[in-house]
Motif scaffolding. Structure first.
Motif, PDB file in Angstrom:
ATOM      1  N   SER A  63      27.936  57.593  16.460  1.00 36.00           N
ATOM      2  CA  SER A  63      27.029  56.988  17.444  1.00 36.00           C
ATOM      3  C   SER A  63      25.876  57.924  17.759  1.00 36.00           C
ATOM      4  O   SER A  63      26.002  59.148  17.689  1.00 36.00           O
ATOM      5  CB  SER A  63      27.779  56.635  18.733  1.00 36.00           C
TER       6      SER A  63
ATOM      7  N   GLU B 265      26.487  52.347  17.867  1.00 34.18           N
ATOM      8  CA  GLU B 265      27.656  52.940  17.226  1.00 34.18           C
ATOM      9  C   GLU B 265      27.936  52.213  15.919  1.00 34.18           C
ATOM     10  O   GLU B 265      27.934  50.981  15.868  1.00 34.18           O
ATOM     11  CB  GLU B 265      28.889  52.853  18.125  1.00 34.18           C
TER      12      GLU B 265
ATOM     13  N   ALA C 171      26.122  50.119  22.071  1.00 29.70           N
ATOM     14  CA  ALA C 171      27.224  50.845  22.705  1.00 29.70           C
ATOM     15  C   ALA C 171      26.795  51.398  24.062  1.00 29.70           C
ATOM     16  O   ALA C 171      25.648  51.824  24.246  1.00 29.70           O
ATOM     17  CB  ALA C 171      27.690  51.989  21.808  1.00 29.70           C
ATOM     18  N   VAL C 172      27.730  51.374  24.985  1.00 27.50           N
ATOM     19  CA  VAL C 172      27.547  51.946  26.322  1.00 27.50           C
ATOM     20  C   VAL C 172      28.702  52.914  26.583  1.00 27.50           C
ATOM     21  O   VAL C 172      29.857  52.586  26.323  1.00 27.50           O
ATOM     22  CB  VAL C 172      27.533  50.857  27.415  1.00 27.50           C
ATOM     23  N   LYS C 173      28.391  54.091  27.073  1.00 25.99           N
ATOM     24  CA  LYS C 173      29.434  55.055  27.427  1.00 25.99           C
ATOM     25  C   LYS C 173      29.167  55.630  28.801  1.00 25.99           C
ATOM     26  O   LYS C 173      28.070  56.143  29.064  1.00 25.99           O
ATOM     27  CB  LYS C 173      29.506  56.197  26.402  1.00 25.99           C
TER      28      LYS C 173
ATOM     29  N   ASN D  23      35.398  59.999  29.669  1.00 24.46           N
ATOM     30  CA  ASN D  23      34.492  59.039  29.042  1.00 24.46           C
ATOM     31  C   ASN D  23      35.163  57.681  28.933  1.00 24.46           C
ATOM     32  O   ASN D  23      36.331  57.581  28.540  1.00 24.46           O
ATOM     33  CB  ASN D  23      34.106  59.511  27.634  1.00 24.46           C
TER      34      ASN D  23
ATOM     35  N   SER E 130      34.287  53.973  27.170  1.00 30.68           N
ATOM     36  CA  SER E 130      33.426  53.134  26.334  1.00 30.68           C
ATOM     37  C   SER E 130      34.338  52.196  25.555  1.00 30.68           C
ATOM     38  O   SER E 130      35.216  51.566  26.134  1.00 30.68           O
ATOM     39  CB  SER E 130      32.573  54.009  25.400  1.00 30.68           C
ATOM     40  N   THR E 131      34.139  52.098  24.230  1.00 30.11           N
ATOM     41  CA  THR E 131      35.106  51.373  23.409  1.00 30.11           C
ATOM     42  C   THR E 131      36.407  52.148  23.317  1.00 30.11           C
ATOM     43  O   THR E 131      37.416  51.627  22.858  1.00 30.11           O
ATOM     44  CB  THR E 131      34.550  51.129  21.997  1.00 30.11           C
TER      45      THR E 131
END
Length: 211
Positions: free
Chosen positions: A116, A142, A174-176, A196, A198-199
């Motif tokens: 990513s 990502e 993607a968002v984190k 963290n 995210s996914t």
């Protein structure tokens, strides 16, 4: 196991921040450039549908539908002031889960490569000479590449084709979020630990260098 580990990290962060917030003086001068390198580990949800027809229909995930997720993180931030920094980060990781058949025998593994590139913003809630408490938000893209690897004996027994083992390749938005992060050390070199979401749900630890 992963959830319990992350809960312990949250508790340690809260305890450490409360005990250090009142003991340190705020940072009056700040370094404008900051480089960070770290390693992360945690868990990623496993969608067997994306790993091909064979994994979806015939194989049980031994790890409770989670992939063990680990990798490396690189980040550069330009500090606007002693609270706010903006920049970019790159992550390169590997996800893995063992596979078993209906009898519980190990038959192979699911493997996934994750890369990513994201823009990131960080805000310090507490920024002292030797301690900081902050949150981050990152947005970007990502890319993932999935693969199914079966034991040769099991592959022959099932007479499965390579086509059925082909996984999904994908590039997506993607968002984190990193709701809690701490750093500690001196003016130019600090260690850090951050959570963290995210996914995957991970904890990152490493070092940062600023000037």
């Amino acid at each position: 196991m992963v959830k319990k580990f992350i809960s312990i990290v949250f508790a340690m962060v809260a305890f450490f921040s409360v005990n250090n917030a009142s003991a340190q003086e705020p940072v009056n001068n700040f370094n404008k450039n900051e480089f960070q390198i770290g390693v992360y580990a945690g868990a990623r949800d496993c969608d067997k549908n994306a790993f091909g027809d064979f994994a979806k229909n015939y194989v049980n995930n031994k790890d409770d539908n989670n992939l063990f997720d680990f990798g490396v993180n690189y980040q550069y931030l330009r500090n606007v002031n002693n609270r706010l920094g903006v920049g970019a980060e790159a992550n390169l990781g590997f996800s893995h889960a063992n596979l078993e058949n209906q009898k519980g025998d190990e038959t192979g593994s699911l493997r996934q490569i994750n890369a990513s590139l994201m823009g990131v913003g960080r805000f310090y809630w507490i920024h002292k000479d030797h301690f900081g408490l902050y949150s981050k938000l990152a947005l970007g893209a990502e890319a993932t590449n999935k693969d199914v690897v079966l034991n040769e004996d099991f592959k022959k027994e099932q007479n499965v084709s390579d086509k059925a083992l082909e996984g999904d390749q994908q590039v997506r938005f993607a968002v984190k979020g990193s709701p809690i992060g701490i750093d500690f050390g001196g003016k130019h070199i600090r260690g850090f630990v951050e959570t963290n979401i995210s996914t995957s749900v991970t904890v990152t630890a490493g070092a940062k260098f600023s000037f």
